[in-house]
Design a protein around this motif. Structure first.
Motif, PDB file in Angstrom:
ATOM      1  N   PHE A 163       1.237  -1.379   0.153  1.00 31.16           N
ATOM      2  CA  PHE A 163      -0.260   0.417   0.070  1.00 31.16           C
ATOM      3  C   PHE A 163       0.787   1.047  -0.062  1.00 31.16           C
ATOM      4  O   PHE A 163       0.334   1.818  -0.307  1.00 31.16           O
ATOM      5  N   ILE A 164       2.541   1.033  -0.207  1.00 35.23           N
ATOM      6  CA  ILE A 164       3.083   2.474   0.049  1.00 35.23           C
ATOM      7  C   ILE A 164       4.088   2.222  -1.741  1.00 35.23           C
ATOM      8  O   ILE A 164       4.452   0.968  -1.525  1.00 35.23           O
ATOM      9  N   LYS A 165       3.899   3.725  -1.560  1.00 33.97           N
ATOM     10  CA  LYS A 165       5.169   3.828  -2.701  1.00 33.97           C
ATOM     11  C   LYS A 165       6.106   4.190  -2.684  1.00 33.97           C
ATOM     12  O   LYS A 165       5.855   5.526  -1.338  1.00 33.97           O
ATOM     13  N   GLU A 166       7.239   5.034  -3.327  1.00 34.96           N
ATOM     14  CA  GLU A 166       8.098   6.417  -3.417  1.00 34.96           C
ATOM     15  C   GLU A 166       7.012   7.467  -2.628  1.00 34.96           C
ATOM     16  O   GLU A 166       6.089   7.687  -3.147  1.00 34.96           O
ATOM     17  N   GLU A 167       7.521   8.300  -1.491  1.00 36.08           N
ATOM     18  CA  GLU A 167       6.975   9.829  -1.425  1.00 36.08           C
ATOM     19  C   GLU A 167       5.765   9.458  -0.588  1.00 36.08           C
ATOM     20  O   GLU A 167       4.823  10.095  -0.155  1.00 36.08           O
ATOM     21  N   SER A 168       5.404   7.870  -0.432  1.00 32.84           N
ATOM     22  CA  SER A 168       4.363   7.352   1.096  1.00 32.84           C
ATOM     23  C   SER A 168       4.106   8.120   2.306  1.00 32.84           C
ATOM     24  O   SER A 168       5.565   8.030   2.903  1.00 32.84           O
ATOM     25  N   VAL A 169       3.108   8.912   2.339  1.00 35.91           N
ATOM     26  CA  VAL A 169       3.618   9.183   4.150  1.00 35.91           C
ATOM     27  C   VAL A 169       2.955   8.410   4.630  1.00 35.91           C
ATOM     28  O   VAL A 169       1.947   7.385   4.718  1.00 35.91           O
ATOM     29  N   GLU A 198       3.269   2.066   9.499  1.00 38.97           N
ATOM     30  CA  GLU A 198       1.796   1.904   8.982  1.00 38.97           C
ATOM     31  C   GLU A 198       0.751   2.651   7.663  1.00 38.97           C
ATOM     32  O   GLU A 198       1.189   3.737   8.182  1.00 38.97           O
ATOM     33  N   PRO A 199       0.643   2.204   7.193  1.00 40.44           N
ATOM     34  CA  PRO A 199      -0.123   3.871   5.926  1.00 40.44           C
ATOM     35  C   PRO A 199      -1.100   4.017   5.944  1.00 40.44           C
ATOM     36  O   PRO A 199      -1.883   3.337   7.699  1.00 40.44           O
ATOM     37  N   GLU A 200      -1.736   5.116   5.595  1.00 43.28           N
ATOM     38  CA  GLU A 200      -2.679   5.917   5.986  1.00 43.28           C
ATOM     39  C   GLU A 200      -3.453   4.833   5.500  1.00 43.28           C
ATOM     40  O   GLU A 200      -3.583   3.829   4.857  1.00 43.28           O
ATOM     41  N   ASN A 201      -4.851   4.889   6.321  1.00 40.10           N
ATOM     42  CA  ASN A 201      -5.674   4.185   5.723  1.00 40.10           C
ATOM     43  C   ASN A 201      -7.184   3.960   4.457  1.00 40.10           C
ATOM     44  O   ASN A 201      -7.324   3.006   4.030  1.00 40.10           O
ATOM     45  N   PHE A 202      -6.414   5.098   3.863  1.00 41.33           N
ATOM     46  CA  PHE A 202      -7.037   4.749   2.297  1.00 41.33           C
ATOM     47  C   PHE A 202      -6.113   5.685   1.306  1.00 41.33           C
ATOM     48  O   PHE A 202      -5.562   6.806   1.987  1.00 41.33           O
ATOM     49  N   VAL A 218      -7.869   2.753  -1.918  1.00 43.16           N
ATOM     50  CA  VAL A 218      -7.839   1.054  -1.571  1.00 43.16           C
ATOM     51  C   VAL A 218      -8.038   1.529   0.099  1.00 43.16           C
ATOM     52  O   VAL A 218      -7.616   2.268   0.768  1.00 43.16           O
ATOM     53  N   ASP A 219      -8.748   0.327   1.139  1.00 46.65           N
ATOM     54  CA  ASP A 219      -8.629   0.883   2.213  1.00 46.65           C
ATOM     55  C   ASP A 219      -7.576  -0.488   2.838  1.00 46.65           C
ATOM     56  O   ASP A 219      -7.884  -1.500   2.385  1.00 46.65           O
ATOM     57  N   ARG A 237      -6.600  -1.184   5.993  1.00 49.25           N
ATOM     58  CA  ARG A 237      -7.127  -1.599   7.071  1.00 49.25           C
ATOM     59  C   ARG A 237      -7.338  -3.235   6.524  1.00 49.25           C
ATOM     60  O   ARG A 237      -7.395  -4.379   6.675  1.00 49.25           O
ATOM     61  N   THR A 238      -8.422  -3.099   5.118  1.00 50.86           N
ATOM     62  CA  THR A 238      -9.008  -4.202   4.987  1.00 50.86           C
ATOM     63  C   THR A 238      -8.443  -4.980   3.739  1.00 50.86           C
ATOM     64  O   THR A 238      -8.811  -6.081   3.081  1.00 50.86           O
ATOM     65  N   GLY A 239      -7.205  -4.247   2.525  1.00 44.68           N
ATOM     66  CA  GLY A 239      -6.669  -4.599   1.737  1.00 44.68           C
ATOM     67  C   GLY A 239      -8.029  -4.906   0.656  1.00 44.68           C
ATOM     68  O   GLY A 239      -8.112  -5.553  -0.349  1.00 44.68           O
ATOM     69  N   THR A 240      -9.605  -3.818   0.568  1.00 49.97           N
ATOM     70  CA  THR A 240     -10.663  -3.659  -0.319  1.00 49.97           C
ATOM     71  C   THR A 240     -10.700  -2.542  -0.995  1.00 49.97           C
ATOM     72  O   THR A 240     -10.029  -1.665  -0.859  1.00 49.97           O
ATOM     73  N   TYR A 241     -11.083  -2.544  -2.599  1.00 50.80           N
ATOM     74  CA  TYR A 241     -11.533  -1.548  -2.915  1.00 50.80           C
ATOM     75  C   TYR A 241     -12.405  -1.273  -2.618  1.00 50.80           C
ATOM     76  O   TYR A 241     -13.411  -1.593  -2.081  1.00 50.80           O
ATOM     77  N   MET A 242     -12.732   0.813  -2.693  1.00 50.73           N
ATOM     78  CA  MET A 242     -13.980   1.085  -2.012  1.00 50.73           C
ATOM     79  C   MET A 242     -13.867   1.963  -3.210  1.00 50.73           C
ATOM     80  O   MET A 242     -15.323   2.025  -3.212  1.00 50.73           O
ATOM     81  N   SER A 243     -13.175   2.555  -4.421  1.00 43.66           N
ATOM     82  CA  SER A 243     -13.793   3.482  -4.765  1.00 43.66           C
ATOM     83  C   SER A 243     -12.801   3.753  -5.965  1.00 43.66           C
ATOM     84  O   SER A 243     -11.304   3.589  -6.151  1.00 43.66           O
ATOM     85  N   ARG A 244     -13.073   4.630  -7.295  1.00 43.06           N
ATOM     86  CA  ARG A 244     -12.485   5.210  -8.555  1.00 43.06           C
ATOM     87  C   ARG A 244     -12.313   6.363  -7.544  1.00 43.06           C
ATOM     88  O   ARG A 244     -12.521   7.013  -7.118  1.00 43.06           O
ATOM     89  N   SER A 245     -10.404   6.703  -7.454  1.00 48.63           N
ATOM     90  CA  SER A 245      -9.918   7.696  -7.094  1.00 48.63           C
ATOM     91  C   SER A 245     -10.012   8.819  -8.262  1.00 48.63           C
ATOM     92  O   SER A 245     -10.212   9.454  -9.333  1.00 48.63           O
TER      93      SER A 245
END
Length: 189
Positions: A106-112, A126-130, A176-177, A179-187
């Motif tokens: 859930f993280i790539k370079e420059e991810s907070v 811990e990545p951000e929740n979304f 992506v959420d 916490r659950t590793g699931t799809y939420m919506s289009r970004s």
């Protein structure tokens, strides 16, 4: 210092047990038809990284461990070490792959991210929740699929494989959420 009852355990809570600091990585509250309720957990020693499966009586009481959390960004990876930069001091902290492995999807370079420290030693990322990530591979969408139920597999830019609705296309950004590793919506990005 505060205290926590085992009945209040949740993922990510850190507590002291037998002179060690443990973080809860999985938990399940169990209420059998007969007998007393209990809490089934998977806990990890924050210093050694050792994992233990243990059950607790919900009324057991433990001292909470003081954990420092810092906002950091993933700067780069080199020879199995992932370098995170403190967003306030710009200090770089190298962390081993086994410490960040669960978060890498859930993280790539420059991810907070939030990096948790106990007595100066990092033990959790811990990545951000979304998070918003691009789909790099999936089957083409099906015309009119917005009304159809169902899903298909898609691979994200981080290598994570996720189930997405049939109308999603390769190249799209999705939310992506983590916490659950699931799809939420289009970004919207």
């Amino acid at each position: 210092m505060g205290y926590i009852m085992a009945g209040d355990f949740r993922k990510g809570i850190t507590f002291e047990m037998d002179g060690t600091v443990q973080v809860i990585s999985e938990f399940q509250h169990v209420k059998p038809g007969k007998g007393a309720a209990f809490v089934r957990t998977k806990i990890r020693n924050v210093i050694t990284g050792g994992v233990l499966e243990k059950t607790f009586n919900p009324s057991e009481k433990f001292e909470l461990a003081h954990i420092e959390r810092k906002k950091m960004t993933l700067s780069y990876e080199d020879d199995g070490l992932f370098y995170f930069m403190d967003t306030e001091t710009y200090d770089l902290v190298p962390l081993s792959k086994d410490l960040v492995e669960d978060s890498l999807y859930f993280i790539k370079e420059e991810s907070v991210v939030d990096v948790a420290f106990y007595k100066g030693s990092a033990f959790s990322v811990e990545p951000e929740n979304f998070v918003d990530l691009r789909i790099t591979e999936c089957e083409p969408s099906i015309a009119g699929a917005t009304a159809q139920p169902g899903s298909k597999c898609a691979t994200l830019e981080t290598g994570y494989v996720i189930q997405v609705p049939l109308f999603i296309n390769e190249g799209e950004m999705i939310r992506v959420d983590t916490r659950t590793g699931t799809y939420m919506s289009r970004s919207g990005k």
